[in-house]
Design a protein around this motif. Structure first.
Motif, mmCIF file in Angstrom:
data_model
loop_
_atom_site.group_PDB
_atom_site.id
_atom_site.type_symbol
_atom_site.label_atom_id
_atom_site.label_comp_id
_atom_site.label_asym_id
_atom_site.label_seq_id
_atom_site.Cartn_x
_atom_site.Cartn_y
_atom_site.Cartn_z
ATOM 1 N N ASP A 211 -4.260 3.419 5.620
ATOM 2 C CA ASP A 211 -5.359 2.464 5.487
ATOM 3 C C ASP A 211 -6.247 2.684 4.273
ATOM 4 O O ASP A 211 -7.223 1.979 4.083
ATOM 5 C CB ASP A 211 -6.220 2.522 6.767
ATOM 6 N N LYS A 212 -5.974 3.696 3.461
ATOM 7 C CA LYS A 212 -6.843 3.841 2.276
ATOM 8 C C LYS A 212 -6.124 4.570 1.138
ATOM 9 O O LYS A 212 -5.212 5.364 1.352
ATOM 10 C CB LYS A 212 -8.149 4.551 2.611
ATOM 11 N N THR A 213 -6.607 4.276 -0.071
ATOM 12 C CA THR A 213 -6.078 4.985 -1.236
ATOM 13 C C THR A 213 -7.083 6.063 -1.626
ATOM 14 O O THR A 213 -8.213 6.086 -1.140
ATOM 15 C CB THR A 213 -5.774 4.012 -2.393
ATOM 16 N N VAL B 103 -2.936 -10.738 0.935
ATOM 17 C CA VAL B 103 -2.460 -9.359 0.784
ATOM 18 C C VAL B 103 -3.292 -8.642 -0.278
ATOM 19 O O VAL B 103 -3.709 -7.497 -0.100
ATOM 20 C CB VAL B 103 -0.952 -9.363 0.408
ATOM 21 N N LYS B 104 -3.566 -9.350 -1.371
ATOM 22 C CA LYS B 104 -4.357 -8.740 -2.445
ATOM 23 C C LYS B 104 -5.752 -8.347 -1.932
ATOM 24 O O LYS B 104 -6.229 -7.250 -2.186
ATOM 25 C CB LYS B 104 -4.471 -9.709 -3.625
ATOM 26 N N LYS B 105 -6.341 -9.264 -1.159
ATOM 27 C CA LYS B 105 -7.688 -8.985 -0.618
ATOM 28 C C LYS B 105 -7.648 -7.760 0.284
ATOM 29 O O LYS B 105 -8.492 -6.867 0.225
ATOM 30 C CB LYS B 105 -8.187 -10.201 0.178
ATOM 31 N N ALA B 106 -6.631 -7.719 1.145
ATOM 32 C CA ALA B 106 -6.522 -6.607 2.098
ATOM 33 C C ALA B 106 -6.281 -5.281 1.367
ATOM 34 O O ALA B 106 -6.794 -4.238 1.775
ATOM 35 C CB ALA B 106 -5.391 -6.887 3.082
ATOM 36 N N HIS C 295 0.850 -1.198 0.000
ATOM 37 C CA HIS C 295 0.000 0.000 0.000
ATOM 38 C C HIS C 295 0.887 1.250 0.000
ATOM 39 O O HIS C 295 0.669 2.186 -0.779
ATOM 40 C CB HIS C 295 -0.913 -0.026 1.230
ATOM 41 N N LEU C 296 1.920 1.242 0.838
ATOM 42 C CA LEU C 296 2.840 2.379 0.901
ATOM 43 C C LEU C 296 3.540 2.600 -0.446
ATOM 44 O O LEU C 296 3.607 3.729 -0.952
ATOM 45 C CB LEU C 296 3.882 2.136 2.009
ATOM 46 N N LEU C 297 4.031 1.509 -1.031
ATOM 47 C CA LEU C 297 4.699 1.623 -2.341
ATOM 48 C C LEU C 297 3.737 2.199 -3.374
ATOM 49 O O LEU C 297 4.075 3.109 -4.128
ATOM 50 C CB LEU C 297 5.152 0.252 -2.844
ATOM 51 N N SER C 298 2.536 1.658 -3.393
ATOM 52 C CA SER C 298 1.575 2.049 -4.410
ATOM 53 C C SER C 298 1.202 3.531 -4.273
ATOM 54 O O SER C 298 1.124 4.264 -5.272
ATOM 55 C CB SER C 298 0.356 1.141 -4.275
ATOM 56 N N ARG D 183 -8.573 -1.613 1.102
ATOM 57 C CA ARG D 183 -8.110 -0.223 1.254
ATOM 58 C C ARG D 183 -8.471 0.640 0.044
ATOM 59 O O ARG D 183 -8.055 1.774 -0.059
ATOM 60 C CB ARG D 183 -6.602 -0.187 1.465
ATOM 61 N N GLY D 184 -9.166 0.061 -0.902
ATOM 62 C CA GLY D 184 -9.650 0.849 -2.043
ATOM 63 C C GLY D 184 -8.845 0.685 -3.318
ATOM 64 O O GLY D 184 -9.115 1.364 -4.300
ATOM 65 N N HIS D 185 -7.845 -0.179 -3.315
ATOM 66 C CA HIS D 185 -7.047 -0.364 -4.531
ATOM 67 C C HIS D 185 -7.775 -1.283 -5.506
ATOM 68 O O HIS D 185 -8.287 -2.324 -5.104
ATOM 69 C CB HIS D 185 -5.689 -1.003 -4.196
#
Ligand code: DON
Length: 602
Positions: free
Chosen positions: A395-397, A557-560, A349-352, A564-566
């Protein structure tokens, strides 16, 4: 003339060769076998230089298997083709420096993988010279022909995406030959004839098709029929050649020999250029001989940044890669990455989020610095990175409009990367391209050269984006003679003046993020180079709003991340990286196993 009846020479008859010195000042020793034929050498030395070079490489025998990982103490070349790596290694073993090896590798690639790069394309080369700790960036990116206009790519006021991708209007003025000759002029220690010898041999004798080229031909099979000149070379019997089948390129061999004998002039002002212009014109393009005459490779100030006590030397515009990489590394430096589990939800999430910011800035601000002001200092400032960190929610995008510099201050594939370190500590990081596989699909018959489709890297279609879905604005608009913005990001990382990591990638915009992840895998997570390159990757380019993840990312990880909105999209391979690490005693290098798979889009 066959090899059997060619005379064999000793290099001591070419005086300038033994006088030359390596970058670090050491004298190299050249050894040749056989007898001397003084008469022939004296009578026509210029012609014979080519033959000498070919004989110089008579020991150049390709290995039958593809070794993906290499270890060496004395110097290393890692390209995405076994044959091209060997061409470069051979030069290192014969006393050449990293730039000599890079030129030999690039020329070999221009024969064994015209799907990815070649004399009809262009690229970037970042060079580190150990003896005075200086770095250099060579821009041999294609330029737009003087007569190119956005309207040429439109019909009834609507953009026609295919026109910048396939056929004559897709072709930018090629920079490869100017770039390699320029690098040789400034840094070369071995004669061009020696550096070109493996390429000439591979072109005239033919070379066995490897898995990656096989995949490229298969994917372009329809175009092989639509463009019969291309098909004649790459589908010799009208079918996809089997792995190991030989491809011969006699015209290309003659072109390479002409470049060795007459220099870049034969390409930019002579018969090679005239033949290329003829091919483009006949197919309805606007490139002229004047465009070729006016082409120049340009030395640019390399972009230099700092990451965790290391010096990062990378490519400035017209690459967007260096700026985006430094922007992202600056953001990530504010986190202790090893507190995250590698490729966990929080980490990805951070990388993205970091990627989305950098690609928003790419779209808004980056273009050819000879035409537009690029706010490099602002985008690569540590304060800007701190501001971005404050905007990253764990926690969110966020929606598209949230990302990029303007919020801060109201203000597929045909590419290849290779890395070189020599025993003197010089390094070369080089990425070169024809853009997508086999570029425009135009092959100039008399020269054997496949012409690029780099014009698609301009922001010609602002609504839909280019073939990679990349959008842009005025900064990267099409203008005559301008260079299209690139993502190619050849990078050298120094620790205490020693190249610690030489890295770069192919894969369109994924280049930037694949390079980023390889750097942090190595520098933060301390992974051996094989793992740093091999670990599963992600890619976000801000628009489209899609987080691409490789299949190796865990399904939990993908589900999580989705929670977060990805918007997750799975993909087999995101970029193809070739990297070398050096700890001062041992060099390790790896060619990305993804190359032969589905790494490149078209
Ligand atoms: O310069 C660029 O950004 C693109 N022409 C690169 C294209 C690419 O990497 C294709 N794939 N491997």
């Amino acid at each position: 003339m066959s090899h059997e009846d060619m005379p064999v020479f000793t290099l001591k008859h070419i005086p300038s060769i033994t006088e030359r010195r390596t970058l670090s000042g050491g004298k190299f020793i050249l050894q040749m076998r056989g007898q001397t034929t003084k008469r022939s050498i004296m009578s026509s030395l210029r012609k014979l230089t080519v033959l000498v070079g070919v004989f110089f490489f008579i020991g150049f025998v390709p290995a039958p298997t593809i070794a993906r990982t290499e270890q060496a103490k004395s110097g290393l070349v890692v390209a995405d083709s076994e044959l091209a790596s060997r061409a470069g290694m051979n030069i290192l073993q014969r006393g050449g420096n990293a730039v000599d090896a890079a030129i030999a590798t690039a020329l070999a690639l221009s024969v064994v993988d015209q799907a990815s790069s070649g004399l009809g394309g262009g690229g970037f080369m970042v060079i580190y010279r150990a003896k005075d700790k200086k770095s250099f960036a060579l821009d041999f990116r294609e330029t737009a022909p003087a007569a190119a206009r956005r309207e040429l790519y439109m019909k009834d006021s609507r953009a026609v995406p295919g026109l910048s991708l396939t056929g004559a209007l897709a072709v930018g003025v090629p920079g490869e030959v100017a770039g390699l000759i320029e690098a040789h002029k400034k840094f070369g220690t071995l004669p061009l004839v020696v550096l070109a010898a493996p390429a000439i041999q591979l072109a005239s004798d033919g070379f066995p098709v490897d898995g990656a080229l096989g995949v490229a031909i298969k994917r372009q099979f329809t175009n092989m029929k639509r463009f019969p000149d291309l098909g004649r070379i790459f589908t010799p019997n009208g079918e996809v050649p089997k792995q190991g089948a030989r491809i011969r390129q006699t015209e290309l061999a003659e072109t390479l020999k002409a470049i060795v004998r007459q220099g870049a002039g034969v390409f930019y002002r002579g018969w090679v250029g005239a033949a290329i212009v003829e091919t483009v014109k006949k197919a309805g393009g606007v490139m002229t001989l004047d465009d070729l005459k006016n082409y120049r490779a340009v030395w640019r100030e390399p972009l230099i940044g700092w990451y965790r006590g290391r010096t990062v030397i990378t490519m400035p515009p017209p690459s967007s890669g260096g700026v985006a990489l430094l922007e992202m590394l600056n953001v990530l430096e504010g986190y202790k990455l090893t507190e995250f589990k590698h490729n966990s939800t929080d980490y990805l999430h951070l990388l993205s989020e970091t990627m989305k910011h950098a690609f928003a800035d790419r779209a808004a601000h980056l273009g050819d610095p000879d035409f537009v002001h690029v706010p490099i200092r602002k985008l690569t400032a540590k304060q800007y990175a701190a501001w971005i960190r404050n905007r990253i929610a764990p926690d969110k995008t966020r929606p598209v409009s949230f990302y990029g510099y303007y919020n801060y201050d109201a203000e597929k594939g045909g590419t290849t990367h290779f890395s070189v370190i020599d025993r003197f500590g010089n390094a070369v990081s080089c990425t070169q391209s024809v853009n997508t596989r086999f570029g425009s699909k135009l092959l100039s018959v008399p020269t054997g050269i496949v012409l690029n489709n780099e014009m698609d890297d301009f922001a010609i279609h602002p609504e839909t984006g280019n073939t990679y879905g990349l959008i842009g604005n005025q900064a990267n608009s099409l203008e005559p003679k301008k260079r299209p913005l690139s993502s190619m990001s050849p990078t050298i990382i120094l620790r205490g003046g020693r190249p610690e990591l030489v890295v770069g990638a192919a894969g369109g915009p994924r280049i930037i993020n694949a390079t980023l992840q390889t750097i942090v895998n190595r520098l933060d997570f301390n992974m051996p180079v094989k793992q740093a390159v091999g670990s599963a990757r992600i890619h976000h380019q801000w628009i489209p709003e899609r987080l691409r993840v490789e299949t190796g990312i865990e399904s939990e990880v993908k589900k999580a991340l989705e929670q977060r909105g990805h918007a997750i999209r799975e993909q087999d391979a995101l970029g193809v990286v070739q990297a070398i690490t050096w700890d001062g005693s041992t060099m390790n290098g790896v060619a990305d196993p993804r190359k032969a798979e589905r790494a490149r889009t078209d």
